[in-house]
Design an enzyme around this catalytic site. Structure first.
Site, PDB file in Angstrom:
ATOM      1  N   LYS A  87      -8.281   8.544  -6.277  1.00 36.70           N
ATOM      2  CA  LYS A  87      -7.141   8.205  -7.139  1.00 36.70           C
ATOM      3  C   LYS A  87      -7.511   8.163  -8.621  1.00 36.70           C
ATOM      4  O   LYS A  87      -6.677   8.453  -9.479  1.00 36.70           O
ATOM      5  CB  LYS A  87      -6.567   6.843  -6.730  1.00 36.70           C
ATOM      6  CG  LYS A  87      -5.914   6.824  -5.356  1.00 36.70           C
ATOM      7  CD  LYS A  87      -4.578   7.513  -5.364  1.00 36.70           C
ATOM      8  CE  LYS A  87      -3.854   7.359  -4.031  1.00 36.70           C
ATOM      9  NZ  LYS A  87      -2.664   8.240  -3.959  1.00 36.70           N
ATOM     10  N   GLU A  91       3.529   3.104  -9.491  1.00 37.17           N
ATOM     11  CA  GLU A  91       3.949   2.571  -8.198  1.00 37.17           C
ATOM     12  C   GLU A  91       2.719   2.553  -7.317  1.00 37.17           C
ATOM     13  O   GLU A  91       1.795   3.341  -7.525  1.00 37.17           O
ATOM     14  CB  GLU A  91       5.045   3.442  -7.585  1.00 37.17           C
ATOM     15  CG  GLU A  91       4.548   4.643  -6.755  1.00 37.17           C
ATOM     16  CD  GLU A  91       3.824   5.701  -7.586  1.00 37.17           C
ATOM     17  OE1 GLU A  91       4.074   5.769  -8.802  1.00 37.17           O
ATOM     18  OE2 GLU A  91       3.009   6.443  -7.015  1.00 37.17           O
ATOM     19  N   SER A 149     -11.927  10.643   1.244  1.00 34.74           N
ATOM     20  CA  SER A 149     -11.213  10.382  -0.009  1.00 34.74           C
ATOM     21  C   SER A 149     -11.392   8.973  -0.554  1.00 34.74           C
ATOM     22  O   SER A 149     -11.203   8.743  -1.739  1.00 34.74           O
ATOM     23  CB  SER A 149      -9.727  10.674   0.187  1.00 34.74           C
ATOM     24  OG  SER A 149      -9.224   9.918   1.264  1.00 34.74           O
TER      25      SER A 149
END
Lengths: 271, 403
Positions: free
Chosen positions: B96, B118, B385
């Site tokens: 991210k 969000e 990830s």
């Protein structure tokens, strides 16, 4: 001539400002949508905006979000909305009805199928909030069937785009009075007046102003320079929790009557 | 598959990936989106911006992340070699940050002092709060009330980083509703506010921009494969919620026709039960959150509530580029259940000493399924990830362990 065009021509001829109440189909009482629509007309509505409930109403504030949630919980879908319009049409052949909502329910229903069913039910136009001009090709089947596509214009709309919107607008152009969501409270009347005056000069279609109009005073302030005012969240809020159909109809009447009177007290400037 | 397609040519100038993508938003957002698109397209060609981004990715995020041949796990599974791209080793513990570092820089270059985001599991919220703190930007994170309850640690992390976390109580009170609410904030405060979307969904230019910022994953991995193995992998796999880590890995390989691509969606309790979040495997084309893509909805077009053990995959839509890759036959999307992901989580922990995020555990499970059917000289490259520290409470609760 479509019902919408005819209605705005009548308003223009009479020098009156149109009143366009918005209600969410299926809230508060899913079995009395048509009765509510008749009540709106009796209280002075010139056009009805009927909200199609959607689970993810990105452009709406809490009042209309919650109305949408209640309607969905009541099991109201697009077929129910169209049935209510047909029922309304059986007793009212004149008042234009615009369905307002989001694209996904129409996409899933199927554009061609929806276009036929909506025309058959007596719908006159659609305002699909998340379908801007750039994506409007998907609505060709609706236009072909004779449904007016009501476009939004906003304070953030750049001049070149505004020219495109003015050119493309049909039925009426819905000017969003401020950059925000439905149901907010602060309006800069002077700024709105200036922008709407500019749009009215350029657009062939009449201009309705909405977002943030909540009572007779704010409606009257807009009435001086708009062809119509849209009033949604404040009305939906007032109707919420109505005990029965009679209560709902009475709430609509009591809420809209002073707004109608305020609009009629104010003859529209010539645009 | 049509071999003449150049997958680098998408999206077009309207943000369309074939029939998907686009800008399905209210008129009020068209101008800010145009402003953002213009700024981003300019900045990505600006050597000063690119140099600053590269510097941040190297010294702040910790790139490049390594690829790692999981030899014990591969032997255990039997079959192809399993290689992980270690995005779990990035600062804040997931891919991210690649995106938030990029978007926060765009925000600063655009002169926006306030960012909003969000978040579902809280990972994107933490990654946003992190970069906001570093750049001195005000940060507001919208999070569903249900998710706030499920992810208390991440909520606290965001607060420690100086962000304000706003609970969202509309709709299903999860990620999709947080996204709606962030959009509403953006519409209202657009003059001073930059909206950092956390995945490759939303209106144009977000699916393109978020992909571009994550595509470094695949670019690095492709070069690393050639360097360390002298060849490209046979199959890629990654988990797909919104799909940002997956497109990040896949993108550099899209024109390598020899490389098969498989995305792992959350099948939850099983697709047949209806309790899942597999938009591509079990959904249909629709319009949600500003783009046309595959969505999970009922016959009235109402978006349905999803289920996954991993909050980060618990989303009823998916990035439009994945929808396009599915229809084009370039990638295949399959479901991995909660149970399969849990099993993969434990195996990876015991075989390799890696606690993977529950999201990534879906990809690990899929990598094992693929490897099992392949020969020993073949390679499965799997995007690991994120790391699993954030999930230990969820796992303990599911297994009836008190921590």
């Amino acid at each position: 001539m479509s019902r919408i065009d005819r209605r705005f021509a009548e308003l223009e001829a009479a020098g009156r400002t149109g009143l366009i109440p918005f209600v969410t189909a299926g809230d508060p009482l899913p079995e009395h949508v048509a009765a509510l629509m008749h009540a709106l007309v009796a209280a002075g509505a010139d056009v009805i905006e009927l909200g199609v409930p959607f689970s993810d109403p990105m452009a709406d504030g809490p009042v209309i979000q919650h109305a949408s949630e209640r309607a969905i919980a009541n099991g109201v879908g697009l077929d129910d909305v169209l049935r209510a319009v047909a029922e309304f049409r059986s007793r009212d052949g004149d008042t234009p009805v615009v369905l307002m909502g989001y694209l996904n329910p129409v996409e899933i229903y199927g554009y061609a199928r929806f276009a036929q069913a909506a025309v058959r039910a007596g719908v006159d136009g659609v305002l699909l909030v998340d379908c801007p001009l750039e994506e409007a090709a998907v609505l060709q089947a609706l236009r072909d069937a004779g449904l007016r596509q009501i476009m939004l214009a906003a304070p953030t709309t750049a001049p070149a785009r505004m020219a495109q919107l003015c050119e493309a607008a049909e039925g009426f152009l819905y000017y969003v009075s401020f950059a925000g969501i439905t149901g907010a409270t602060h309006l800069d009347i002077e700024d709105i007046a200036m922008r709407v005056a500019d749009i009215r000069v350029r657009a062939r279609a009449p201009v309705a102003v909405g977002f943030g109009i909540r009572d007779a005073a704010s409606a009257q302030a807009i009435a001086g320079f708009a062809d119509a005012v849209v009033i949604g969240s404040a009305l939906v809020d007032r109707l919420a929790g109505a005990a029965d159909a009679a209560d709902m109809v009475e709430r609509a009447r009591v809420f809209l009557a002073p707004i109608r009177a305020a609009l009629d007290a104010h003859r529209k400037q010539q645009g | 598959m049509n071999k003449t397609v150049d997958f680098n040519a998408y999206p077009d100038t309207h943000g369309r990936f074939g029939n998907y993508g686009g800008s399905y938003v209210a008129e009020t957002l068209m101008a800010p989106l145009a402003e953002l698109t213009e700024a981003y397209l300019r900045l990505r060609e600006d050597p000063a911006f690119v140099a600053e981004l590269d510097r941040d990715l190297k010294h702040y995020v910790g790139r490049p992340s390594p690829i790692y041949h999981a030899e014990r796990l591969s032997r255990y599974v039997g079959g192809a070699r399993i290689v992980f791209k270690r995005e779990d080793l990035n600062h804040t513990g997931a891919h991210k940050i690649n995106n938030t570092v990029g978007q926060a820089l765009v925000a600063r270059w655009m002169g926006k002092p306030r960012i909003i985001a969000e978040t579902g599991a809280g990972q994107h919220g933490v990654a946003s709060a992190t970069v906001a703190a570093r750049l001195g930007l005000k940060c507001v994170v919208y999070m569903g009330a249900v998710d706030i309850e499920r992810q208390k640690i991440n909520v606290y992390r965001m607060k420690l980083l100086g962000a304000e976390v706003v609970p969202v109580t509309s709709g299903s009170k999860t990620l999709k509703d947080a996204l709606n609410e962030a959009m509403r904030d953006w519409v209202t405060n657009v003059a001073d506010t930059f909206y950092i979307i956390g995945t490759v969904a939303g209106p144009h230019p977000y699916p393109m921009m978020v992909r571009d910022f994550n595509a470094i994953v695949g670019r690095e991995a492709r070069a690393q494969m050639l360097e360390e193995f002298g060849r490209l992998p046979d199959v890629l796999t990654a988990c797909v919620g919104g799909g940002s880590n997956a497109i990040g890995l896949f993108h550099a390989f899209l024109n390598d026709a020899s490389v098969r691509i498989v995305g792992a969606e959350a099948a939850g309790e099983g697709i047949a039960t209806g309790h899942h979040a597999a938009s591509l495997a079990a959904g249909r084309p629709g319009v949600l959150h500003g783009n046309r893509t595959y969505v999970l909805c009922d016959d009235n077009g109402q978006i349905t509530e999803t289920h996954s053990i991993s909050a980060g995959l618990d989303y009823p839509g998916v990035g439009p580029e994945h929808a396009f890759l599915k229809d084009a036959g370039r990638a295949q999307y399959v479901g991995v259940t909660d149970d399969e992901a849990m099993e993969a989580f434990h195996l990876l922990a015991r075989q390799e000493g890696i606690l993977a995020a529950l999201e990534s555990s879906h990809a690990v499970a899929q990598a094992m399924k693929l490897a099992r059917e392949m020969s020993k000289d073949q390679i499965v490259l799997c995007n690991l990830s994120g790391r699993g520290d954030k999930d230990v409470h969820t796992i303990a609760a599911r297994e009836g362990v008190e921590v």
